[in-house]
Design a protein around this motif. Structure first.
Motif, PDB file in Angstrom:
ATOM      1  N   PHE A   1      30.878  42.217 -53.337  1.00  0.00           N
ATOM      2  CA  PHE A   1      30.516  41.637 -52.033  1.00  0.00           C
ATOM      3  C   PHE A   1      30.601  40.110 -52.064  1.00  0.00           C
ATOM      4  N   ALA A   2      30.294  39.542 -53.237  1.00  0.00           N
ATOM      5  CA  ALA A   2      30.391  38.086 -53.369  1.00  0.00           C
ATOM      6  C   ALA A   2      31.829  37.636 -53.144  1.00  0.00           C
ATOM      7  N   VAL A   3      32.774  38.350 -53.758  1.00  0.00           N
ATOM      8  CA  VAL A   3      34.190  37.973 -53.605  1.00  0.00           C
ATOM      9  C   VAL A   3      34.608  38.137 -52.142  1.00  0.00           C
ATOM     10  N   ILE A   4      34.250  39.281 -51.552  1.00  0.00           N
ATOM     11  CA  ILE A   4      34.639  39.522 -50.151  1.00  0.00           C
ATOM     12  C   ILE A   4      34.064  38.428 -49.242  1.00  0.00           C
ATOM     13  N   LEU A   5      32.769  38.157 -49.412  1.00  0.00           N
ATOM     14  CA  LEU A   5      32.134  37.158 -48.540  1.00  0.00           C
ATOM     15  C   LEU A   5      32.737  35.774 -48.739  1.00  0.00           C
ATOM     16  N   SER A   6      32.962  35.407 -49.997  1.00  0.00           N
ATOM     17  CA  SER A   6      33.489  34.058 -50.215  1.00  0.00           C
ATOM     18  C   SER A   6      34.948  33.955 -49.765  1.00  0.00           C
ATOM     19  N   VAL A   7      35.718  35.040 -49.922  1.00  0.00           N
ATOM     20  CA  VAL A   7      37.111  35.007 -49.435  1.00  0.00           C
ATOM     21  C   VAL A   7      37.117  34.868 -47.919  1.00  0.00           C
ATOM     22  N   ILE A   8      36.278  35.679 -47.250  1.00  0.00           N
ATOM     23  CA  ILE A   8      36.243  35.632 -45.775  1.00  0.00           C
ATOM     24  C   ILE A   8      35.782  34.241 -45.316  1.00  0.00           C
ATOM     25  N   THR A   9      34.729  33.720 -45.965  1.00  0.00           N
ATOM     26  CA  THR A   9      34.223  32.394 -45.560  1.00  0.00           C
ATOM     27  C   THR A   9      35.319  31.342 -45.716  1.00  0.00           C
ATOM     28  N   GLY A  10      35.963  31.358 -46.888  1.00  0.00           N
ATOM     29  CA  GLY A  10      37.012  30.363 -47.155  1.00  0.00           C
ATOM     30  C   GLY A  10      38.180  30.494 -46.209  1.00  0.00           C
ATOM     31  N   SER A  11      38.641  31.736 -46.001  1.00  0.00           N
ATOM     32  CA  SER A  11      39.834  31.912 -45.163  1.00  0.00           C
ATOM     33  C   SER A  11      39.507  31.684 -43.690  1.00  0.00           C
ATOM     34  N   LEU A  12      38.260  31.998 -43.311  1.00  0.00           N
ATOM     35  CA  LEU A  12      37.844  31.755 -41.925  1.00  0.00           C
ATOM     36  C   LEU A  12      37.788  30.243 -41.671  1.00  0.00           C
ATOM     37  N   GLN A  13      37.231  29.531 -42.644  1.00  0.00           N
ATOM     38  CA  GLN A  13      37.137  28.074 -42.505  1.00  0.00           C
ATOM     39  C   GLN A  13      38.531  27.472 -42.333  1.00  0.00           C
ATOM     40  N   ASP A  14      39.436  27.842 -43.225  1.00  0.00           N
ATOM     41  CA  ASP A  14      40.783  27.279 -43.143  1.00  0.00           C
ATOM     42  C   ASP A  14      41.509  27.751 -41.888  1.00  0.00           C
TER      43      ASP A  14
END
Lengths: 405, 240
Positions: A27-40
């Motif tokens: 879940f950490a990977v999913i959340l951080s990927v989504i956060t990062g890709s959403l930001q960009d």
């Protein structure tokens, strides 16, 4: 090899604990990927909206024009330069402009405005200007008419079919004056543009300003905006020093600053996320150490060197971390692509505000592979770093104390 | 030929030396020869486990020397001690302590893997040991699939796998029922007789004491009796 085999078996000796750890990592990977890709994705979309208003990703001017934006700093258009620009594989198109200032007058009203002489077809390809026409029709190349931005038309109390009079200074000090029918009204999200721009076909503008064959800028669109800086560098090399290549970041430093500030805020949120990940992983590591303290003491007692025990624990951590990260990345790929194709949509008043400023009210994700790799690696490294705690405990392990019940 | 396996001189182990010193082991001399089958007895807190830890190289005495097979283990560094234990001492613990994720065979093989023994030799030794403990048919069972007695027999096989100079067993029958305890003692006695393996074990168990060839009694960290064992009922020196 036997050590790896044993590590794999150990990883599954307490199935629930391993699954909890892997789930925390997953879940950490999913959340951080989504956060990062959403930001960009949000920033990419913001930039796309901004550059498609008017500036384009890159502009080419005569050297010195940006500091003193006058017609005397214009340059002669040339096929060779255009071909040199278009030869770059990341450039999808360009449009030419001749821009200057003039006083626009209606019957009783006068206002300063930015006159943009454009190539209607190419301009539309790059900035979708035709889509911004809210009244009347778009321009043709041979038209001797103009498009007024909505705010400017309002100030001058002009509508389609009315006539606007332009008076200004032409090329090399000549007087520029002319009257043009208003063919259409365009609306921009940016209040600044909306209040002061007037478009006319490039030949008409050249005639108005007495600037035959002259241009003030090439506006360029890109295939991959992420390669903005390298494209600009190569382009500068290709066209020589007489012309100056500028990126949107140089032309709109306030937007760039806004993105940097917001990125930093997002980093704080990601930091909190990583902290939660740390607690999740560390909790299970502590459980594991308490649970296996006696066994570790026994292993050292019967002759297992601590370095081998450290290797065993490290291999167990790597197995769990790799599995969690790999699963997290695998599952985040379809999720990120789905949110890219079907972005989160903002509703209500916020959406209206977005629309009013010419932004699409959506939050798309960026599908750049770097997000999957970097976030996966960050979580993996956090896990590895936390795994040093059990290793530290092993280094300090005393077999007799560890086996004392 | 020197048959001495353990030679401990004047060893003491003191806890809380700077506040209220407690002598867990107080100036003990101990000499064990190859092939001995020795029980270490005494009341709780008499220092049996501490003495086993000291001669097993798990703990260091505050004074004195322990020489095992000619090596003074009190002068060895931590890593050297681990290596020394691996090659010279077998351990059997009260609560079996087999590695739960490994099969019985893998548990026995584990020590030899640490010793980097070649596969062919490992296989030969494993089969031989499982025959000796009578569990050839349980080799591929996990510890959880074995009874307490069977697990302790596997633990004995593991202790012997490294061909140690002696085996230390801390209360080996404490968690076993009578039948399993007798079975384990039979196996240990057989290995002692057939392979001349040296065993030293701490115990409260009268059945174990009766099978020992030598009984050392510890009280308050001191050896109070050291004699050839006779049935407990006839033995006046043993303090319990």
């Amino acid at each position: 090899m036997w050590l790896l085999k044993m590590a794999w078996k150990n990883s599954w000796r307490n199935r629930n604990r391993t699954i909890i750890t892997m789930a925390a990592i997953f879940f950490a990977v999913i959340l951080s990927v989504i956060t990062g890709s959403l930001q960009d994705g949000i920033f990419d979309n913001l930039v796309k909206n901004m550059v498609s208003y008017y500036s384009g990703y890159i502009q080419v001017h005569k050297t010195g024009y940006w500091d003193e934006q006058i017609l005397d700093n214009s340059f002669a258009s040339g096929k060779i330069t255009e071909q040199a620009i278009l030869r770059h594989e990341n450039i999808t198109g360009l449009t030419s402009r001749l821009e200057s200032f003039a006083l626009a007058s209606s019957e009783n009203l006068t206002k300063g405005c930015l006159v943009a002489g454009i190539d209607p077809d190419n301009e539309n390809r790059i900035t979708n200007l035709k889509d911004k026409v809210v009244a009347g029709t778009y321009l043709y190349e041979n038209d001797k008419s103009v498009l007024l931005s909505k705010g400017l038309a309002g100030r001058l109390q002009l509508n389609t079919g009315d006539t606007v009079i332009l008076i200004g200074q032409g090329y090399h000090g000549a007087t520029a004056a002319g009257k043009y029918p208003v063919k259409g009204i365009v609306q921009f999200g940016s209040p600044d543009l909306n209040d002061r721009v007037l478009f006319m076909p490039l030949p008409a503008a050249r005639e108005l300003y007495g600037a035959e064959q002259m241009l003030t800028s090439y506006v360029i669109s890109l295939r991959d905006p992420a390669r903005l800086a390298t494209t600009a560098e190569r382009l500068q090399l290709a066209i020589g020093n007489e012309l100056h290549v500028m990126t949107w970041e140089e032309m709109m430093p306030d937007v760039k600053q806004h993105i940097t500030t917001d990125s930093n805020n997002m980093k704080i949120i990601q930091g909190i996320l990583y902290l939660l990940i740390c607690f999740g992983i560390f909790g299970t590591l502590l459980m594991m150490m308490v649970e296996r303290k006696y066994e570790m003491g026994m292993l050292v007692a019967i002759g297992m060197r601590k370095i081998k025990l450290i290797g065993l624990l490290m291999a167990e951590s790597v197995f769990t971390l790799l599995s969690g990260c790999a699963l997290g990345i695998l599952c985040s790929v379809p999720l990120v692509f789905h949110l890219n194709r079907h972005p989160l949509r903002i509703g209500g008043e916020t959406a209206e505000i977005y629309k009013r400023f010419g932004f699409e009210p959506i939050f798309p994700t960026s599908t750049d592979a770097i997000h999957f790799v970097s976030q996966g690696l960050i979580v993996f490294c956090i896990g590895l770093l936390l795994s040093l705690y059990p290793l530290y405990k092993v280094v300090r392990l005393n077999a007799v104390t560890a086996m004392r019940k | 030929m020197n048959n001495t396996v353990i030679d401990a001189h004047n060893i003491s182990r003191v806890y809380n030396p700077e506040t209220i010193p407690v002598y867990a082991i107080n100036n003990v001399h101990l000499h064990l020869e190859k092939g001995e089958f020795t029980a270490l007895v005494g009341p709780s807190g008499s220092g049996k486990t501490t003495l086993l830890n000291l001669i097993g190289g798990l703990d260091k005495p505050d004074s004195g020397h322990i020489i095992i097979g000619g090596t003074d283990i009190t002068s060895l560094r931590a890593n050297e001690l681990i290596n020394f234990r691996l090659h010279n001492i077998g351990f059997v613990f009260q609560s079996f302590n087999l590695i739960p994720v490994l099969t019985a065979r893998e548990n026995v093989e584990f020590i030899m893997l640490l010793q980097k023994v070649k596969r062919k030799e490992r296989d030969k030794r494993v089969i031989q040991l499982f025959k000796q403990i009578g569990l050839e048919d349980k080799m591929n069972n996990r510890p959880v699939q074995l009874s307490g007695g069977q697990q302790q027999r596997v633990a004995v096989a593991r202790a012997l796998a490294s061909k140690p100079q002696f085996v230390l067993a801390d209360e080996p029958t404490a968690n076993l029922d009578s039948a399993a305890a007798f079975n384990l003692l039979d196996i240990m006695a057989k290995l002692n007789k057939e392979e001349n393996t040296t065993f030293i074990f701490s115990t409260h168990d009268q059945r174990v004491i009766e099978r020992a060839k030598r009984v050392i009694t510890l009280v308050d960290g001191k050896i109070t009796a050291d004699t050839a064992a006779v049935p407990l009922t006839n033995h006046k020196l043993i303090v319990t």
